[in-house]
Design a protein around this motif. Structure first.
Motif, PDB file in Angstrom:
ATOM      1  N   LEU A   1       0.821  -1.201   0.000  1.00 10.41           N
ATOM      2  CA  LEU A   1       0.000   0.000   0.000  1.00 10.41           C
ATOM      3  C   LEU A   1       0.861   1.260   0.000  1.00 10.41           C
ATOM      4  CD1 LEU A   1      -2.537  -1.282   2.632  1.00 10.41           C
ATOM      5  CD2 LEU A   1      -3.028  -0.851   0.226  1.00 10.41           C
ATOM      6  N   ILE A   2       0.395   2.263  -0.710  1.00  7.95           N
ATOM      7  CA  ILE A   2       1.050   3.565  -0.708  1.00  7.95           C
ATOM      8  C   ILE A   2       0.681   4.254   0.594  1.00  7.95           C
ATOM      9  CG2 ILE A   2       1.125   5.824  -1.849  1.00  7.95           C
ATOM     10  CD1 ILE A   2       0.278   4.274  -4.434  1.00  7.95           C
ATOM     11  N   VAL A   3       1.686   4.814   1.268  1.00  7.70           N
ATOM     12  CA  VAL A   3       1.450   5.574   2.495  1.00  7.70           C
ATOM     13  C   VAL A   3       1.900   7.014   2.264  1.00  7.70           C
ATOM     14  CG1 VAL A   3       1.657   3.544   3.988  1.00  7.70           C
ATOM     15  CG2 VAL A   3       3.670   4.969   3.552  1.00  7.70           C
ATOM     16  N   LEU A   4       1.615   7.864   3.207  1.00 13.57           N
ATOM     17  CA  LEU A   4       1.971   9.274   3.124  1.00 13.57           C
ATOM     18  C   LEU A   4       3.482   9.445   3.018  1.00 13.57           C
ATOM     19  CD1 LEU A   4       0.615  12.099   3.295  1.00 13.57           C
ATOM     20  CD2 LEU A   4       1.068  12.027   5.745  1.00 13.57           C
ATOM     21  N   ASP A   5       3.931  10.290   2.099  1.00 10.84           N
ATOM     22  CA  ASP A   5       5.361  10.571   1.950  1.00 10.84           C
ATOM     23  C   ASP A   5       5.963  10.937   3.300  1.00 10.84           C
ATOM     24  OD1 ASP A   5       5.539  10.092  -0.752  1.00 10.84           O
ATOM     25  OD2 ASP A   5       5.390  12.196  -1.344  1.00 10.84           O
ATOM     26  N   GLY A   6       7.125  10.358   3.579  1.00  8.47           N
ATOM     27  CA  GLY A   6       7.822  10.635   4.826  1.00  8.47           C
ATOM     28  C   GLY A   6       7.468   9.689   5.956  1.00  8.47           C
ATOM     29  N   VAL A   7       6.457   8.853   5.757  1.00 11.51           N
ATOM     30  CA  VAL A   7       6.045   7.890   6.780  1.00 11.51           C
ATOM     31  C   VAL A   7       6.685   6.551   6.447  1.00 11.51           C
ATOM     32  CG1 VAL A   7       4.100   6.675   7.824  1.00 11.51           C
ATOM     33  CG2 VAL A   7       3.887   9.105   7.241  1.00 11.51           C
ATOM     34  N   ASP A   8       7.544   6.091   7.337  1.00 13.59           N
ATOM     35  CA  ASP A   8       8.284   4.846   7.133  1.00 13.59           C
ATOM     36  C   ASP A   8       7.449   3.670   7.624  1.00 13.59           C
ATOM     37  OD1 ASP A   8      10.314   3.117   6.473  1.00 13.59           O
ATOM     38  OD2 ASP A   8      11.439   3.458   8.319  1.00 13.59           O
ATOM     39  N   LEU A   9       6.502   3.271   6.792  1.00 17.10           N
ATOM     40  CA  LEU A   9       5.550   2.230   7.169  1.00 17.10           C
ATOM     41  C   LEU A   9       5.256   1.402   5.929  1.00 17.10           C
ATOM     42  CD1 LEU A   9       3.629   1.260   9.479  1.00 17.10           C
ATOM     43  CD2 LEU A   9       1.951   2.877   8.580  1.00 17.10           C
ATOM     44  N   GLU A  10       5.420   0.092   6.049  1.00 17.55           N
ATOM     45  CA  GLU A  10       5.088  -0.803   4.948  1.00 17.55           C
ATOM     46  C   GLU A  10       3.924  -1.676   5.370  1.00 17.55           C
ATOM     47  OE1 GLU A  10       8.187  -2.922   2.984  1.00 17.55           O
ATOM     48  OE2 GLU A  10       9.565  -1.215   3.054  1.00 17.55           O
ATOM     49  N   LEU A  11       2.865  -1.610   4.593  1.00 15.09           N
ATOM     50  CA  LEU A  11       1.667  -2.387   4.878  1.00 15.09           C
ATOM     51  C   LEU A  11       1.145  -3.022   3.594  1.00 15.09           C
ATOM     52  CD1 LEU A  11      -0.282   0.102   7.170  1.00 15.09           C
ATOM     53  CD2 LEU A  11       0.746  -2.063   7.883  1.00 15.09           C
ATOM     54  N   THR A  12       0.517  -4.174   3.754  1.00 18.88           N
ATOM     55  CA  THR A  12      -0.197  -4.822   2.655  1.00 18.88           C
ATOM     56  C   THR A  12      -1.644  -5.006   3.084  1.00 18.88           C
ATOM     57  OG1 THR A  12       0.202  -7.064   3.447  1.00 18.88           O
ATOM     58  CG2 THR A  12       1.881  -6.096   1.966  1.00 18.88           C
ATOM     59  N   GLY A  13      -2.491  -5.284   2.120  1.00 18.77           N
ATOM     60  CA  GLY A  13      -3.880  -5.579   2.444  1.00 18.77           C
ATOM     61  C   GLY A  13      -3.994  -6.765   3.380  1.00 18.77           C
ATOM     62  N   GLU A  14      -3.229  -7.811   3.109  1.00 14.91           N
ATOM     63  CA  GLU A  14      -3.266  -8.999   3.976  1.00 14.91           C
ATOM     64  C   GLU A  14      -2.957  -8.646   5.419  1.00 14.91           C
ATOM     65  OE1 GLU A  14      -1.962 -12.697   1.100  1.00 14.91           O
ATOM     66  OE2 GLU A  14      -0.379 -11.408   1.914  1.00 14.91           O
ATOM     67  N   GLU A  15      -1.948  -7.817   5.599  1.00 16.32           N
ATOM     68  CA  GLU A  15      -1.566  -7.451   6.961  1.00 16.32           C
ATOM     69  C   GLU A  15      -2.680  -6.673   7.660  1.00 16.32           C
ATOM     70  OE1 GLU A  15       2.058  -5.327   9.420  1.00 16.32           O
ATOM     71  OE2 GLU A  15       2.126  -5.345   7.241  1.00 16.32           O
ATOM     72  N   ILE A  16      -3.252  -5.713   6.968  1.00 19.87           N
ATOM     73  CA  ILE A  16      -4.331  -4.926   7.577  1.00 19.87           C
ATOM     74  C   ILE A  16      -5.500  -5.819   7.964  1.00 19.87           C
ATOM     75  CG2 ILE A  16      -6.124  -3.228   7.027  1.00 19.87           C
ATOM     76  CD1 ILE A  16      -3.908  -1.589   5.689  1.00 19.87           C
ATOM     77  N   PHE A  17      -5.913  -6.698   7.065  1.00 22.21           N
ATOM     78  CA  PHE A  17      -7.077  -7.529   7.374  1.00 22.21           C
ATOM     79  C   PHE A  17      -6.751  -8.644   8.366  1.00 22.21           C
ATOM     80  CE2 PHE A  17      -8.220  -5.520   3.309  1.00 22.21           C
ATOM     81  CZ  PHE A  17      -9.285  -4.769   3.799  1.00 22.21           C
ATOM     82  N   SER A  18      -5.476  -8.985   8.519  1.00 20.26           N
ATOM     83  CA  SER A  18      -5.098  -9.960   9.550  1.00 20.26           C
ATOM     84  C   SER A  18      -5.330  -9.394  10.948  1.00 20.26           C
ATOM     85  CB  SER A  18      -3.636 -10.397   9.391  1.00 20.26           C
ATOM     86  OG  SER A  18      -2.748  -9.369   9.820  1.00 20.26           O
ATOM     87  N   TRP A  19      -5.366  -8.076  11.065  1.00 22.24           N
ATOM     88  CA  TRP A  19      -5.620  -7.442  12.361  1.00 22.24           C
ATOM     89  C   TRP A  19      -7.024  -7.737  12.888  1.00 22.24           C
ATOM     90  CZ3 TRP A  19      -3.624  -2.038  10.506  1.00 22.24           C
ATOM     91  CH2 TRP A  19      -2.232  -2.066  10.442  1.00 22.24           C
ATOM     92  N   LEU A  20      -7.911  -8.171  12.006  1.00 26.13           N
ATOM     93  CA  LEU A  20      -9.261  -8.513  12.464  1.00 26.13           C
ATOM     94  C   LEU A  20      -9.256  -9.775  13.338  1.00 26.13           C
ATOM     95  CD1 LEU A  20     -11.276  -7.756   9.225  1.00 26.13           C
ATOM     96  CD2 LEU A  20     -11.373  -6.494  11.401  1.00 26.13           C
ATOM     97  N   LYS A  21      -8.280 -10.642  13.144  1.00 25.85           N
ATOM     98  CA  LYS A  21      -8.199 -11.869  13.947  1.00 25.85           C
ATOM     99  C   LYS A  21      -7.679 -11.517  15.330  1.00 25.85           C
ATOM    100  CE  LYS A  21      -7.466 -14.991  10.150  1.00 25.85           C
ATOM    101  NZ  LYS A  21      -8.371 -16.041  10.059  1.00 25.85           N
ATOM    102  N   MET A  22      -8.478 -11.803  16.320  1.00 22.33           N
ATOM    103  CA  MET A  22      -8.083 -11.501  17.696  1.00 22.33           C
ATOM    104  C   MET A  22      -7.831 -12.759  18.497  1.00 22.33           C
ATOM    105  SD  MET A  22     -10.689  -8.333  18.464  1.00 22.33           S
ATOM    106  CE  MET A  22     -10.124  -8.110  20.137  1.00 22.33           C
ATOM    107  N   LYS A  23      -8.256 -13.893  17.952  1.00 21.27           N
ATOM    108  CA  LYS A  23      -8.149 -15.162  18.674  1.00 21.27           C
ATOM    109  C   LYS A  23      -7.515 -16.194  17.754  1.00 21.27           C
ATOM    110  CE  LYS A  23     -11.001 -18.509  21.070  1.00 21.27           C
ATOM    111  NZ  LYS A  23     -12.345 -18.982  21.323  1.00 21.27           N
ATOM    112  N   GLU A  24      -6.554 -16.905  18.256  1.00 20.99           N
ATOM    113  CA  GLU A  24      -5.906 -17.949  17.466  1.00 20.99           C
ATOM    114  C   GLU A  24      -6.880 -19.094  17.196  1.00 20.99           C
ATOM    115  OE1 GLU A  24      -2.785 -18.125  16.148  1.00 20.99           O
ATOM    116  OE2 GLU A  24      -2.570 -16.035  16.777  1.00 20.99           O
ATOM    117  N   GLN A  25      -6.790 -19.667  16.005  1.00 22.07           N
ATOM    118  CA  GLN A  25      -7.610 -20.830  15.640  1.00 22.07           C
ATOM    119  C   GLN A  25      -6.857 -22.101  16.007  1.00 22.07           C
ATOM    120  OE1 GLN A  25     -10.726 -20.619  14.338  1.00 22.07           O
ATOM    121  NE2 GLN A  25     -10.581 -18.421  14.530  1.00 22.07           N
ATOM    122  N   TYR A  26      -7.517 -23.018  16.636  1.00 23.87           N
ATOM    123  CA  TYR A  26      -6.869 -24.293  17.026  1.00 23.87           C
ATOM    124  C   TYR A  26      -7.472 -25.445  16.284  1.00 23.87           C
ATOM    125  CZ  TYR A  26      -5.077 -21.419  20.736  1.00 23.87           C
ATOM    126  OH  TYR A  26      -4.441 -20.418  21.434  1.00 23.87           O
TER     127      TYR A  26
END
Length: 190
Positions: free
Chosen positions: A165-190
């Motif tokens: 994903l493109i982030v604001l110039d000067g912001v040292d942050l690398e993100l992908t869609g997968e990473e953002i949507f992985s944040w929805l998981k709050m509980k590990e699956q067993y």
């Protein structure tokens, strides 16, 4: 989103009205009430704000605000995440922001689409920001796990899965869609 047309209400009159819960926005004479955020929306919003501020606040690059009202260009909108460059935030001698009312477009706006919202209405908020100086906009659709990236004078980019994903110039942050949507998981699956 509930929509109430009000041809006779000016922006100045709208700003004198008491705040509503959830917040209402005003663009070109229309008042639209945002839907109340739900758990998944709030989770993504919190993770985005924390992730951005973790890399921007200490270095005084920018700050990500949740649900910040920004009033500019015949409109007053409340954005899910409004990122403002540090030099545009005025501080008092104690280091606190002087102004509670943001009278400029954010540098980066992030909107998280809720099922009750019209995607076109939310996109119009992002386009409004871009028209008045915003450098970057994201529309996050959590249901189809995609993000549309908006930049001034460019075609929007559809991003999902491992797209960087493109982030604001000067912001040292690398993100992908997968990473953002992985944040929805709050509980590990067993």
């Amino acid at each position: 989103m509930s929509l109430a047309k009000s041809a006779s209400l000016t922006l100045e009159e709208f700003l004198k009205l008491p705040e509503t819960k959830p917040a209402s926005i005003y663009i070109d004479g229309e008042i639209i009430q945002k839907p109340m955020p739900k758990a998944r929306h709030s989770r993504l919003q919190a993770k985005l704000i924390n992730g951005i501020n973790e890399v921007t606040e200490k270095r005084q690059i920018a700050y990500a605000f949740p649900e910040l009202r920004c009033t500019f260009g015949r409109g007053s909108i409340v954005l899910d995440v409004a990122v403002i460059r540090w030099q545009q935030i005025q501080f008092d001698d104690d280091g606190e922001p002087i102004i509670d009312d943001m009278l400029i477009a954010p540098n980066w706006t992030i909107e998280i689409l809720s099922p009750e919202q019209s995607s076109n209405r939310v996109i119009s908020n992002i386009l409004h920001c871009l028209k008045y100086g915003c450098e970057l906009g994201w529309l996050i659709d959590r249901d189809d796990r995609s993000i549309i990236v908006f930049q001034p004078h460019q075609q929007p980019e559809f991003c999902h899965k491992s797209d960087k994903l493109i982030v604001l110039d000067g912001v040292d942050l690398e993100l992908t869609g997968e990473e953002i949507f992985s944040w929805l998981k709050m509980k590990e699956q067993y």
